[in-house]
Scaffold this motif. Structure first.
Motif, PDB file in Angstrom:
ATOM      1  N   UNK A  36      46.032  34.418  52.404  1.00  0.00           N
ATOM      2  CA  UNK A  36      44.839  33.586  52.556  1.00  0.00           C
ATOM      3  C   UNK A  36      43.628  34.397  52.978  1.00  0.00           C
ATOM      4  N   UNK A  37      43.833  35.330  53.897  1.00  0.00           N
ATOM      5  CA  UNK A  37      42.732  36.177  54.348  1.00  0.00           C
ATOM      6  C   UNK A  37      42.172  36.999  53.197  1.00  0.00           C
ATOM      7  N   UNK A  38      43.060  37.533  52.371  1.00  0.00           N
ATOM      8  CA  UNK A  38      42.632  38.337  51.215  1.00  0.00           C
ATOM      9  C   UNK A  38      41.859  37.487  50.212  1.00  0.00           C
ATOM     10  N   UNK A  39      42.347  36.255  49.957  1.00  0.00           N
ATOM     11  CA  UNK A  39      41.685  35.390  48.984  1.00  0.00           C
ATOM     12  C   UNK A  39      40.290  35.004  49.464  1.00  0.00           C
ATOM     13  N   UNK A  40      40.196  34.541  50.713  1.00  0.00           N
ATOM     14  CA  UNK A  40      38.909  34.041  51.204  1.00  0.00           C
ATOM     15  C   UNK A  40      37.878  35.153  51.383  1.00  0.00           C
ATOM     16  N   UNK A  41      38.306  36.312  51.832  1.00  0.00           N
ATOM     17  CA  UNK A  41      37.354  37.368  52.146  1.00  0.00           C
ATOM     18  C   UNK A  41      37.111  38.343  50.995  1.00  0.00           C
ATOM     19  N   UNK A  42      38.061  38.416  50.058  1.00  0.00           N
ATOM     20  CA  UNK A  42      37.944  39.426  49.002  1.00  0.00           C
ATOM     21  C   UNK A  42      37.814  38.862  47.599  1.00  0.00           C
ATOM     22  N   UNK A  43      38.392  37.704  47.337  1.00  0.00           N
ATOM     23  CA  UNK A  43      38.439  37.201  45.971  1.00  0.00           C
ATOM     24  C   UNK A  43      37.383  36.152  45.664  1.00  0.00           C
ATOM     25  N   UNK A  44      37.046  35.308  46.622  1.00  0.00           N
ATOM     26  CA  UNK A  44      36.057  34.262  46.367  1.00  0.00           C
ATOM     27  C   UNK A  44      34.657  34.849  46.395  1.00  0.00           C
ATOM     28  N   UNK A  45      33.901  34.601  45.360  1.00  0.00           N
ATOM     29  CA  UNK A  45      32.581  35.226  45.235  1.00  0.00           C
ATOM     30  C   UNK A  45      31.496  34.450  45.976  1.00  0.00           C
ATOM     31  N   UNK A  46      31.541  33.126  45.910  1.00  0.00           N
ATOM     32  CA  UNK A  46      30.488  32.332  46.543  1.00  0.00           C
ATOM     33  C   UNK A  46      30.964  31.696  47.839  1.00  0.00           C
ATOM     34  N   UNK A  47      30.090  31.694  48.827  1.00  0.00           N
ATOM     35  CA  UNK A  47      30.416  31.071  50.111  1.00  0.00           C
ATOM     36  C   UNK A  47      29.853  29.662  50.130  1.00  0.00           C
ATOM     37  N   UNK A  48      30.702  28.714  50.514  1.00  0.00           N
ATOM     38  CA  UNK A  48      30.291  27.333  50.727  1.00  0.00           C
ATOM     39  C   UNK A  48      30.648  26.957  52.162  1.00  0.00           C
ATOM     40  N   UNK A  49      30.230  25.742  52.566  1.00  0.00           N
ATOM     41  CA  UNK A  49      30.505  25.320  53.936  1.00  0.00           C
ATOM     42  C   UNK A  49      32.010  25.332  54.230  1.00  0.00           C
ATOM     43  N   UNK A  50      32.772  24.705  53.341  1.00  0.00           N
ATOM     44  CA  UNK A  50      34.208  24.618  53.576  1.00  0.00           C
ATOM     45  C   UNK A  50      34.861  25.990  53.571  1.00  0.00           C
ATOM     46  N   UNK A  51      34.423  26.862  52.693  1.00  0.00           N
ATOM     47  CA  UNK A  51      35.015  28.193  52.624  1.00  0.00           C
ATOM     48  C   UNK A  51      34.724  29.002  53.887  1.00  0.00           C
ATOM     49  N   UNK A  52      33.556  28.811  54.472  1.00  0.00           N
ATOM     50  CA  UNK A  52      33.243  29.496  55.732  1.00  0.00           C
ATOM     51  C   UNK A  52      34.198  29.028  56.819  1.00  0.00           C
ATOM     52  N   UNK A  53      34.373  27.703  56.934  1.00  0.00           N
ATOM     53  CA  UNK A  53      35.295  27.175  57.947  1.00  0.00           C
ATOM     54  C   UNK A  53      36.725  27.641  57.683  1.00  0.00           C
ATOM     55  N   UNK A  54      37.131  27.605  56.418  1.00  0.00           N
ATOM     56  CA  UNK A  54      38.492  28.010  56.074  1.00  0.00           C
ATOM     57  C   UNK A  54      38.732  29.486  56.358  1.00  0.00           C
ATOM     58  N   UNK A 100      40.954  27.651  68.976  1.00  0.00           N
ATOM     59  CA  UNK A 100      39.972  27.893  67.927  1.00  0.00           C
ATOM     60  C   UNK A 100      40.429  27.233  66.636  1.00  0.00           C
ATOM     61  N   UNK A 101      41.717  27.284  66.343  1.00  0.00           N
ATOM     62  CA  UNK A 101      42.252  26.592  65.168  1.00  0.00           C
ATOM     63  C   UNK A 101      41.984  25.093  65.269  1.00  0.00           C
ATOM     64  N   UNK A 102      42.206  24.530  66.455  1.00  0.00           N
ATOM     65  CA  UNK A 102      41.959  23.105  66.656  1.00  0.00           C
ATOM     66  C   UNK A 102      40.488  22.773  66.441  1.00  0.00           C
ATOM     67  N   UNK A 103      39.602  23.600  66.995  1.00  0.00           N
ATOM     68  CA  UNK A 103      38.168  23.348  66.859  1.00  0.00           C
ATOM     69  C   UNK A 103      37.691  23.491  65.418  1.00  0.00           C
ATOM     70  N   UNK A 104      38.243  24.440  64.683  1.00  0.00           N
ATOM     71  CA  UNK A 104      37.842  24.626  63.282  1.00  0.00           C
ATOM     72  C   UNK A 104      38.340  23.474  62.413  1.00  0.00           C
ATOM     73  N   UNK A 105      39.538  23.004  62.672  1.00  0.00           N
ATOM     74  CA  UNK A 105      40.022  21.830  61.949  1.00  0.00           C
ATOM     75  C   UNK A 105      39.119  20.635  62.227  1.00  0.00           C
ATOM     76  N   UNK A 106      38.644  20.531  63.460  1.00  0.00           N
ATOM     77  CA  UNK A 106      37.711  19.471  63.826  1.00  0.00           C
ATOM     78  C   UNK A 106      36.397  19.620  63.070  1.00  0.00           C
ATOM     79  N   UNK A 107      35.892  20.851  62.971  1.00  0.00           N
ATOM     80  CA  UNK A 107      34.647  21.099  62.246  1.00  0.00           C
ATOM     81  C   UNK A 107      34.788  20.756  60.767  1.00  0.00           C
ATOM     82  N   UNK A 108      35.921  21.095  60.169  1.00  0.00           N
ATOM     83  CA  UNK A 108      36.153  20.778  58.759  1.00  0.00           C
ATOM     84  C   UNK A 108      36.182  19.263  58.553  1.00  0.00           C
ATOM     85  N   UNK A 109      36.876  18.545  59.444  1.00  0.00           N
ATOM     86  CA  UNK A 109      36.947  17.088  59.328  1.00  0.00           C
ATOM     87  C   UNK A 109      35.563  16.460  59.486  1.00  0.00           C
TER      88      UNK A 109
END
Length: 304
Positions: A36-54, A100-109
Protein backbone atom coordinates in the motif's frame (compact mmCIF):
# COMPACT_ATOMS: atom_id res chain seq x y z
CA UNK A 1 -8.52 -3.01 49.36
CA UNK A 2 -9.56 -5.49 46.69
CA UNK A 3 -6.66 -4.67 44.41
CA UNK A 4 -3.89 -4.73 47.00
CA UNK A 5 -1.47 -7.54 46.26
CA UNK A 6 -3.58 -8.66 43.29
CA UNK A 7 -1.46 -10.02 40.45
CA UNK A 8 -2.57 -9.49 36.85
CA UNK A 9 0.47 -11.25 35.45
CA UNK A 10 -0.16 -13.18 32.25
CA UNK A 11 0.03 -16.93 32.32
CA UNK A 12 2.60 -18.70 30.18
CA UNK A 13 -0.18 -19.71 27.76
CA UNK A 14 -1.52 -16.15 27.54
CA UNK A 15 1.96 -14.76 26.95
CA UNK A 16 2.55 -17.31 24.19
CA UNK A 17 -0.81 -16.51 22.55
CA UNK A 18 -0.01 -12.79 22.64
CA UNK A 19 3.39 -13.37 21.04
CA UNK A 20 1.94 -15.58 18.31
CA UNK A 21 -0.79 -13.05 17.50
CA UNK A 22 1.78 -10.26 17.12
CA UNK A 23 3.95 -12.42 14.86
CA UNK A 24 0.91 -13.23 12.70
CA UNK A 25 -0.04 -9.55 12.46
CA UNK A 26 3.53 -8.68 11.47
CA UNK A 27 3.64 -11.47 8.87
CA UNK A 28 0.41 -10.29 7.25
CA UNK A 29 0.59 -6.57 7.88
CA UNK A 30 4.11 -5.77 6.71
CA UNK A 31 3.73 -7.02 3.11
CA UNK A 32 0.16 -5.69 2.77
CA UNK A 33 1.00 -2.24 4.11
CA UNK A 34 4.35 -2.19 2.32
CA UNK A 35 2.48 -2.71 -0.94
CA UNK A 36 0.00 0.00 0.00
CA UNK A 37 2.81 2.41 0.83
CA UNK A 38 4.45 1.74 -2.54
CA UNK A 39 1.17 2.21 -4.44
CA UNK A 40 0.15 5.45 -2.74
CA UNK A 41 3.55 7.11 -2.71
CA UNK A 42 5.11 5.77 -5.91
CA UNK A 43 2.44 4.64 -8.36
CA UNK A 44 -0.44 7.11 -8.07
CA UNK A 45 0.29 10.21 -10.11
CA UNK A 46 -2.40 12.61 -8.89
CA UNK A 47 -3.09 13.52 -5.28
CA UNK A 48 -6.69 13.86 -4.14
CA UNK A 49 -8.17 14.44 -0.69
CA UNK A 50 -8.86 10.77 -0.08
CA UNK A 51 -5.47 9.69 -1.36
CA UNK A 52 -3.72 12.10 1.01
CA UNK A 53 -5.64 10.66 3.98
CA UNK A 54 -5.06 7.10 2.78
CA UNK A 55 -1.32 7.66 2.29
CA UNK A 56 -1.04 8.95 5.86
CA UNK A 57 -3.16 6.04 7.12
CA UNK A 58 -0.93 3.45 5.49
CA UNK A 59 2.12 5.26 6.89
CA UNK A 60 0.63 5.17 10.40
CA UNK A 61 -0.17 1.48 10.03
CA UNK A 62 3.38 0.74 8.86
CA UNK A 63 4.84 2.61 11.81
CA UNK A 64 2.51 0.78 14.18
CA UNK A 65 3.71 -2.54 12.78
CA UNK A 66 7.31 -1.47 13.28
CA UNK A 67 6.55 -0.70 16.94
CA UNK A 68 5.11 -4.17 17.65
CA UNK A 69 8.50 -5.88 18.21
CA UNK A 70 9.24 -3.26 20.87
CA UNK A 71 5.80 -3.81 22.43
CA UNK A 72 6.51 -7.53 22.45
CA UNK A 73 9.68 -6.78 24.41
CA UNK A 74 7.83 -4.66 26.99
CA UNK A 75 5.16 -7.34 27.36
CA UNK A 76 7.89 -9.77 28.38
CA UNK A 77 8.97 -7.65 31.33
CA UNK A 78 8.19 -9.16 34.71
CA UNK A 79 5.95 -7.57 37.30
CA UNK A 80 7.69 -4.78 39.15
CA UNK A 81 10.25 -4.19 36.41
CA UNK A 82 11.50 -0.62 36.28
CA UNK A 83 10.11 1.52 33.46
CA UNK A 84 12.95 2.95 31.44
CA UNK A 85 13.19 5.56 28.70
CA UNK A 86 13.22 2.90 25.98
CA UNK A 87 10.06 1.31 27.34
CA UNK A 88 8.19 4.62 27.41
CA UNK A 89 9.49 5.59 23.96
CA UNK A 90 8.31 2.31 22.43
CA UNK A 91 4.96 2.55 24.19
CA UNK A 92 4.52 6.17 23.08
CA UNK A 93 5.36 5.19 19.50
CA UNK A 94 2.72 2.47 19.68
CA UNK A 95 0.06 4.80 21.08
CA UNK A 96 0.81 7.57 18.57
CA UNK A 97 0.32 5.33 15.56
CA UNK A 98 -2.70 3.54 17.03
CA UNK A 99 -4.59 6.76 17.69
CA UNK A 100 -3.30 8.39 14.53
CA UNK A 101 -4.98 5.57 12.61
CA UNK A 102 -8.20 6.27 14.51
CA UNK A 103 -7.98 10.00 13.79
CA UNK A 104 -7.28 9.46 10.08
CA UNK A 105 -10.22 7.10 9.74
CA UNK A 106 -12.29 9.83 11.38
CA UNK A 107 -10.98 12.41 8.90
CA UNK A 108 -11.82 10.15 5.95
CA UNK A 109 -15.36 9.58 7.25
CA UNK A 110 -15.84 13.34 7.78
CA UNK A 111 -14.51 14.20 4.33
CA UNK A 112 -16.77 11.58 2.76
CA UNK A 113 -19.81 12.93 4.59
CA UNK A 114 -19.05 16.55 3.68
CA UNK A 115 -18.65 15.67 0.00
CA UNK A 116 -22.11 14.11 -0.08
CA UNK A 117 -23.94 16.40 2.33
CA UNK A 118 -22.54 19.69 1.02
CA UNK A 119 -21.28 18.87 -2.51
CA UNK A 120 -21.11 22.45 -3.80
CA UNK A 121 -20.04 24.30 -0.65
CA UNK A 122 -17.37 21.71 0.19
CA UNK A 123 -15.59 22.46 -3.10
CA UNK A 124 -14.31 25.69 -1.53
CA UNK A 125 -12.34 23.92 1.19
CA UNK A 126 -11.87 20.31 0.03
CA UNK A 127 -8.45 20.04 -1.61
CA UNK A 128 -5.33 17.86 -1.38
CA UNK A 129 -3.47 20.75 0.24
CA UNK A 130 -6.16 21.14 2.91
CA UNK A 131 -6.12 17.39 3.53
CA UNK A 132 -2.33 17.48 3.95
CA UNK A 133 -2.60 20.32 6.47
CA UNK A 134 -5.29 18.39 8.35
CA UNK A 135 -3.04 15.34 8.52
CA UNK A 136 -0.14 17.46 9.79
CA UNK A 137 -2.36 18.94 12.50
CA UNK A 138 -3.53 15.46 13.51
CA UNK A 139 0.04 14.14 13.77
CA UNK A 140 1.00 17.07 16.02
CA UNK A 141 -2.17 16.71 18.11
CA UNK A 142 -1.70 12.98 18.70
CA UNK A 143 2.02 13.36 19.46
CA UNK A 144 1.21 16.02 22.04
CA UNK A 145 -1.67 14.04 23.55
CA UNK A 146 0.55 10.97 23.98
CA UNK A 147 3.48 12.94 25.36
CA UNK A 148 1.43 14.39 28.23
CA UNK A 149 0.52 11.18 30.08
CA UNK A 150 3.99 9.78 29.36
CA UNK A 151 5.76 12.74 30.97
CA UNK A 152 3.35 13.73 33.75
CA UNK A 153 3.17 10.44 35.61
CA UNK A 154 2.81 10.63 39.37
CA UNK A 155 4.68 8.38 41.79
CA UNK A 156 3.53 4.78 41.53
CA UNK A 157 1.78 5.23 38.18
CA UNK A 158 2.86 3.25 35.12
CA UNK A 159 2.79 4.13 31.43
CA UNK A 160 4.17 0.93 29.94
CA UNK A 161 2.41 -2.36 30.46
CA UNK A 162 4.32 -5.58 30.80
CA UNK A 163 3.64 -9.16 31.72
CA UNK A 164 2.46 -8.27 35.20
CA UNK A 165 1.52 -4.65 34.67
CA UNK A 166 -1.57 -2.91 33.33
CA UNK A 167 -1.95 0.70 32.27
CA UNK A 168 -2.15 3.38 34.91
CA UNK A 169 -5.40 5.34 35.50
CA UNK A 170 -4.05 8.41 33.69
CA UNK A 171 -3.16 6.39 30.60
CA UNK A 172 -6.54 4.65 30.68
CA UNK A 173 -8.40 7.96 30.84
CA UNK A 174 -6.27 9.36 28.00
CA UNK A 175 -7.04 6.35 25.80
CA UNK A 176 -10.77 6.63 26.42
CA UNK A 177 -10.93 10.37 25.77
CA UNK A 178 -8.91 10.08 22.57
CA UNK A 179 -11.31 7.44 21.26
CA UNK A 180 -14.71 8.79 22.31
CA UNK A 181 -14.90 11.75 19.92
CA UNK A 182 -13.68 9.78 16.85
CA UNK A 183 -16.19 7.04 17.70
CA UNK A 184 -19.07 9.54 17.67
CA UNK A 185 -17.89 11.26 14.48
CA UNK A 186 -17.21 8.06 12.51
CA UNK A 187 -20.52 6.53 13.56
CA UNK A 188 -22.53 9.65 12.70
CA UNK A 189 -20.81 10.36 9.35
CA UNK A 190 -20.88 6.73 8.21
CA UNK A 191 -24.54 6.34 9.14
CA UNK A 192 -25.49 9.53 7.29
CA UNK A 193 -23.54 8.45 4.20
CA UNK A 194 -25.19 5.03 4.27
CA UNK A 195 -28.63 6.60 4.51
CA UNK A 196 -28.00 8.95 1.59
CA UNK A 197 -26.54 6.22 -0.56
CA UNK A 198 -29.50 3.93 0.19
CA UNK A 199 -31.97 6.66 -0.78
CA UNK A 200 -30.04 7.45 -3.93
CA UNK A 201 -29.91 3.77 -4.86
CA UNK A 202 -33.69 3.43 -4.50
CA UNK A 203 -34.22 6.24 -7.06
CA UNK A 204 -31.46 5.26 -9.49
CA UNK A 205 -31.60 3.13 -12.65
CA UNK A 206 -30.23 -0.42 -12.35
CA UNK A 207 -26.77 0.33 -13.76
CA UNK A 208 -26.22 3.20 -11.30
CA UNK A 209 -27.80 1.28 -8.43
CA UNK A 210 -25.16 -1.44 -8.79
CA UNK A 211 -22.35 1.13 -8.34
CA UNK A 212 -24.06 2.63 -5.30
CA UNK A 213 -24.59 -0.81 -3.78
CA UNK A 214 -20.86 -1.49 -3.98
CA UNK A 215 -20.18 1.83 -2.26
CA UNK A 216 -22.69 0.94 0.44
CA UNK A 217 -20.75 -2.25 1.07
CA UNK A 218 -17.46 -0.34 1.28
CA UNK A 219 -18.74 2.25 3.78
CA UNK A 220 -20.49 -0.40 5.88
CA UNK A 221 -17.37 -2.58 5.89
CA UNK A 222 -15.19 0.38 6.96
CA UNK A 223 -17.55 1.21 9.83
CA UNK A 224 -17.78 -2.43 10.92
CA UNK A 225 -13.99 -2.79 10.85
CA UNK A 226 -13.54 0.36 12.94
CA UNK A 227 -16.05 -0.79 15.55
CA UNK A 228 -14.82 -4.38 15.60
CA UNK A 229 -11.17 -3.43 16.04
CA UNK A 230 -11.33 -0.48 18.43
CA UNK A 231 -14.61 -0.56 20.36
CA UNK A 232 -13.97 -3.81 22.33
CA UNK A 233 -10.56 -2.54 23.47
CA UNK A 234 -11.94 0.71 24.79
CA UNK A 235 -14.87 -1.02 26.46
CA UNK A 236 -12.26 -3.19 28.19
CA UNK A 237 -10.23 -0.12 29.19
CA UNK A 238 -13.36 1.53 30.59
CA UNK A 239 -14.09 -1.65 32.57
CA UNK A 240 -10.55 -1.58 33.96
CA UNK A 241 -10.88 2.06 34.97
CA UNK A 242 -14.23 1.40 36.69
CA UNK A 243 -12.82 -1.69 38.42
CA UNK A 244 -9.98 0.36 39.87
CA UNK A 245 -12.19 3.25 40.92
CA UNK A 246 -14.61 0.90 42.68
CA UNK A 247 -11.82 -1.17 44.25
CA UNK A 248 -13.08 -4.36 42.65
CA UNK A 249 -12.12 -7.78 43.96
CA UNK A 250 -8.98 -9.44 42.68
CA UNK A 251 -10.78 -12.03 40.45
CA UNK A 252 -12.65 -9.19 38.75
CA UNK A 253 -9.45 -7.25 38.13
CA UNK A 254 -7.78 -10.33 36.70
CA UNK A 255 -10.71 -11.03 34.37
CA UNK A 256 -10.78 -7.44 33.14
CA UNK A 257 -7.00 -7.46 32.62
CA UNK A 258 -7.35 -10.59 30.48
CA UNK A 259 -10.12 -8.85 28.51
CA UNK A 260 -7.84 -5.87 27.86
CA UNK A 261 -5.03 -8.13 26.70
CA UNK A 262 -7.27 -10.01 24.24
CA UNK A 263 -8.91 -6.92 22.78
CA UNK A 264 -5.52 -5.21 22.36
CA UNK A 265 -4.53 -7.94 19.91
CA UNK A 266 -7.82 -7.47 18.03
CA UNK A 267 -7.11 -3.73 17.77
CA UNK A 268 -3.67 -4.45 16.30
CA UNK A 269 -5.32 -6.51 13.56
CA UNK A 270 -6.72 -3.25 12.19
CA UNK A 271 -3.36 -2.80 10.42
CA UNK A 272 -4.14 -5.79 8.20
CA UNK A 273 -7.81 -4.92 7.66
CA UNK A 274 -6.97 -1.32 6.72
CA UNK A 275 -4.65 -2.60 4.00
CA UNK A 276 -7.54 -4.44 2.36
CA UNK A 277 -9.85 -1.41 2.50
CA UNK A 278 -7.32 1.02 0.95
CA UNK A 279 -7.97 -0.27 -2.53
CA UNK A 280 -11.72 -0.75 -2.25
CA UNK A 281 -12.27 2.76 -0.88
CA UNK A 282 -10.03 4.41 -3.48
CA UNK A 283 -11.67 2.63 -6.40
CA UNK A 284 -15.32 2.23 -5.49
CA UNK A 285 -16.03 5.47 -3.69
CA UNK A 286 -13.90 7.83 -5.74
CA UNK A 287 -14.48 6.61 -9.27
CA UNK A 288 -17.92 5.05 -9.28
CA UNK A 289 -20.00 6.70 -6.57
CA UNK A 290 -18.36 10.08 -7.13
CA UNK A 291 -19.54 10.04 -10.74
CA UNK A 292 -23.05 8.83 -9.89
CA UNK A 293 -23.75 11.21 -7.01
CA UNK A 294 -22.15 14.33 -8.47
CA UNK A 295 -24.74 17.05 -8.94
CA UNK A 296 -22.89 18.91 -11.67
CA UNK A 297 -20.21 18.18 -14.24
CA UNK A 298 -17.51 20.42 -12.58
CA UNK A 299 -17.95 18.55 -9.29
CA UNK A 300 -17.61 15.13 -10.92
CA UNK A 301 -13.89 14.93 -10.36
CA UNK A 302 -13.88 16.25 -6.81
CA UNK A 303 -14.92 13.16 -4.85
CA UNK A 304 -11.63 11.37 -5.19
Amino acid sequence: NGSEGCSTERSVLSQAATSVSIYVILALGLPLNGLGLWVFWCRLRGWTETRVYMANLVAADCLLLLSLPGVLHTLGQAAGAQEGVLCRAVQSFYYVNTYMSICLITAIATDRYAALRFPLRSRAWRSPRQAALTCLALWLLVFGAVALPASWLRAGESFCFGRGRTRGPGTLAFSLLLFLLPLLVVSFCSWQVLRRLARKRARSPPQDAAHILRALHVVAANLATFLLCFLPLHVALLAMLVARWTDAACPTLQAVAAFVQATSRVANANCCLDAVSYYFVAKEFQEEVGAVLSTSRPFRGRIK
